[in-house]
Design an enzyme around this catalytic site. Structure first.
Site, mmCIF file in Angstrom:
data_model
loop_
_atom_site.group_PDB
_atom_site.id
_atom_site.type_symbol
_atom_site.label_atom_id
_atom_site.label_comp_id
_atom_site.label_asym_id
_atom_site.label_seq_id
_atom_site.Cartn_x
_atom_site.Cartn_y
_atom_site.Cartn_z
ATOM 1 N N SER A 63 -19.080 16.277 -39.686
ATOM 2 C CA SER A 63 -19.329 16.005 -38.285
ATOM 3 C C SER A 63 -18.598 14.774 -37.747
ATOM 4 O O SER A 63 -18.623 14.519 -36.551
ATOM 5 C CB SER A 63 -20.832 15.835 -38.056
ATOM 6 O OG SER A 63 -21.334 14.747 -38.808
ATOM 7 N N LYS A 96 -17.870 6.743 -34.719
ATOM 8 C CA LYS A 96 -18.417 8.067 -34.450
ATOM 9 C C LYS A 96 -19.497 7.950 -33.375
ATOM 10 O O LYS A 96 -20.235 6.954 -33.336
ATOM 11 C CB LYS A 96 -19.009 8.616 -35.748
ATOM 12 C CG LYS A 96 -19.610 10.005 -35.676
ATOM 13 C CD LYS A 96 -20.161 10.378 -37.049
ATOM 14 C CE LYS A 96 -20.677 11.810 -37.079
ATOM 15 N NZ LYS A 96 -21.187 12.169 -38.432
ATOM 16 N N SER A 108 -19.946 14.948 -44.136
ATOM 17 C CA SER A 108 -19.449 14.658 -42.793
ATOM 18 C C SER A 108 -18.441 13.532 -42.689
ATOM 19 O O SER A 108 -17.811 13.365 -41.648
ATOM 20 C CB SER A 108 -20.626 14.360 -41.856
ATOM 21 O OG SER A 108 -21.379 15.521 -41.645
#
Length: 592
Positions: A224, A140, A248
């Protein structure tokens, strides 16, 4: 727009456009798709499976069909080289980005060079560097990798690293988890898309726009860690590293049909990771992992903990991987998930609804599939009616946004970029920070709720002497959601207040025939009504559905082992669970 505002808009938008072009330019010409193929992809409902496979050579497709454990075993046994594997996953990631818009950073050159070095080591020494030798791992775009940008979705951090303590060290900082992965033999090759601010359950920013769901482009990939979920769904990775402060990791895992784990904060190192509002430590963000397989989750947990991260990060609790716990729980069931005779079967709770927003039909059907499988395997199931998740979410959200969005706006102001509209209406507008006394009172309320939840969990032993081992519950009240229609995050965020361990397993996909709209449903409140009216069986058709399996603090090994058993039972029960052929529709508020 005045001249000054227009100049700022031109500056940030030009910077974002240059970044997009730079990222695409890092894709080798022979891996680029024709413009007509990219246009065709934009009209497809489902980009996974046969659609993306048409752009992948057969030899590479064979590698991409393998999961993490199979890949590292093949390299260790000399059946594949690190270079072959890395090349295949770099190609897949390149295609995935062109059709799915899921990458922020590409560093294929460095990855291929790393793979060559690993092959040289293997050829010279006859052994591997570590348990992840040659395995490509995606990250990420919160994790710093030396020499690469980290934007965390902010235009103002293009060309640098988001949030590093010393700006003069731009591109020199590396997150501890990245260093640990490299020490284990992993190959880092790309960083995936995130929402602006990291505080959004969809993936959208002013740099690359929006990342949609590869399984059904009418839907969101979640957030996210949404780019991670999308990349794994397209088989451009088998293991990805994400973060979770309100769902997330779990939301993208469920929405994209992959596995995910949210460990307890402080089990893995968050040192030198970009974060919004880093001074808020009452409820910390978690390092988490996503994978195309449940064994991939086990592999990365065991591997990273073998590096003893607590020796380099004082915030990490010194708990090594506890194989004895895994053995204990796996030892209570056969490989197909059935309870072993003479051993205590699992006792699992099930939360059908939090009583605030009821799940859509695909979610209730998925819960019923899991519960039927568990029962058929000889395990016990009880209803779970804990203290209010709504209260837990309210306390948690108030604390993690207590700075009044000051940190968010500081990052936005670096470039002058606007806040994306979806966040401008979700409590991210600049406001005075919370007062210390209110903050302390909320912290007290959070601790009291943790105690109430603990007491409730312990009380489950009152009837039969056996405490609930873990709890099955929705990740969200819907399958992978229609963009802009995610109204209720309590199913995940409440667990962040408890700091519980949680594992997501994929269960099924929304089906317009099996999951019709229930016109007889009576909403519980205005929010529930809003969520219910957003359900459209045709649009949701094909959207992945997962459930989360929840254990208590620092029970990562336990929750992974239980999830492995539950998943095995679910797979073994599939022939008996063909509800479409039976024409069986599960009611929205099913009870045991």
């Amino acid at each position: 727009m005045d001249s000054e505002s227009e100049a700022k808009a031109n500056t940030w938008s030009s910077k974002a456009a240059a970044k997009r072009a730079s990222t695409l330019a890092k894709i080798y010409p022979e891996w680029r798709l024709a413009p007509e193929d990219i246009r065709r992809a934009s009209t497809q409902r489902n980009l996974t499976g046969s659609f993306i496979q048409q752009f992948i050579a057969a030899d590479d497709a064979a590698i991409l069909s393998m999961d993490s454990v199979s890949v590292v075993d093949a390299i260790k046994q000399g059946r594949l080289t690190s270079l072959q594997v890395t090349t295949a996953f770099c190609k897949a990631a390149a295609v995935a980005h062109q059709i799915g818009n899921c990458l922020h950073e590409i560093f294929f050159d460095e990855a291929l060079e790393r793979a060559k070095q690993l092959d040289e080591y293997y050829n010279k020494n006859g052994t591997t560097v570590g348990p992840l030798h040659g395995l490509p791992v995606s990250l990420k775009d919160q994790f710093h990798v030396r020499g690469q940008d980290t934007t965390a979705g902010y235009v103002g951090w293009i060309g640098s690293n988001a949030g590093i303590k010393d700006p003069s060290q731009a591109h020199q900082v590396q997150s501890q988890i990245a260093t640990e992965l490299l020490s284990l033999g992993a190959v880092l090759y790309c960083k995936t898309s995130v929402p602006q601010t990291l505080f959004f359950i969809e993936t959208k920013n002013n740099i690359i726009g929006q990342t949609l769901n590869p399984n059904n482009q009418n839907l969101s990939c979640g957030g996210s860690s949404g780019g991670e979920g999308a990349l794994l769904a397209l088989r451009g990775s088998t293991i990805g590293v994400g973060t979770d402060i309100g769902g997330s990791v779990r939301i993208p895992a469920a929405f994209n049909g992959v596995f995910g784990i949210k460990p307890t904060p402080e089990r893995f190192s968050y040192r030198d990771v970009a974060i919004t509002n880093p001074g808020q430590t009452a409820y910390k963000m978690n390092i988490g992992f996503l994978s195309t397989s449940i064994d991939g989750i086990g592999l990365v947990l065991k591997s990273v903990l073998s590096t003893k991260p607590w020796l380099r990060d004082p915030a990490v609790v010194p708990i090594p991987f506890r194989q004895e716990i895994v053995d204990e729980y796996l030892g209570r069931a056969h490989d197909d998930g059935t309870a072993k005779q003479g051993r205590t079967p699992f006792k699992l709770g099930v939360l059908w609804t939090d009583g605030v927003v009821g799940p859509h039909p695909p979610i209730t059907r998925s819960l019923r599939m899991v519960i039927d499988a568990i029962r058929n395997a000889g395990h016990k199931v009880v209803n779970w009616e804990p203290p209010s998740h709504r209260t837990a979410k309210s306390i948690h959200l108030s604390i993690i946004t207590a700075d009044g969005a000051e940190d968010v706006h500081k990052h936005l102001n670096l470039s002058g970029e606007p806040m994306i509209p979806e966040l401008d209406t979700r409590g991210m507008r600049l406001r005075p920070p919370m007062g210390l006394l209110k903050f302390q009172d909320l912290t007290r309320q959070g601790l009291e709720l943790e105690e109430q939840y603990l007491n409730y969990w312990n009380s489950t032993a009152d009837d039969d002497g056996q405490i609930v081992d873990a709890v099955i519950m929705p990740v969200a009240p819907h399958a992978a959601v229609i963009p802009g229609k995610y109204y209720h995050i309590d199913y995940t965020e409440a667990l962040n207040l408890m700091n519980y361990s949680a594992m997501v397993i994929p269960v099924t996909k929304a089906d317009k025939d099996l999951d019709p709209f229930d016109h007889g449903y009576r909403p519980l409140n205005t929010k529930d009504e809003k969520n219910w009216k957003a359900y459209d069986p045709d649009i949701y058709d094909g959207g992945p559905v997962g459930v989360q399996i929840v254990a208590r603090k620092f029970e990562e090994e336990k929750v992974w082992a239980i999830a492995k058993v539950v998943h095995a039972a679910l797979k073994a029960n599939e022939p008996q669970s063909n509800l479409k052929e039976e024409g069986f529709v599960v009611p929205v508020h099913a009870r045991l």
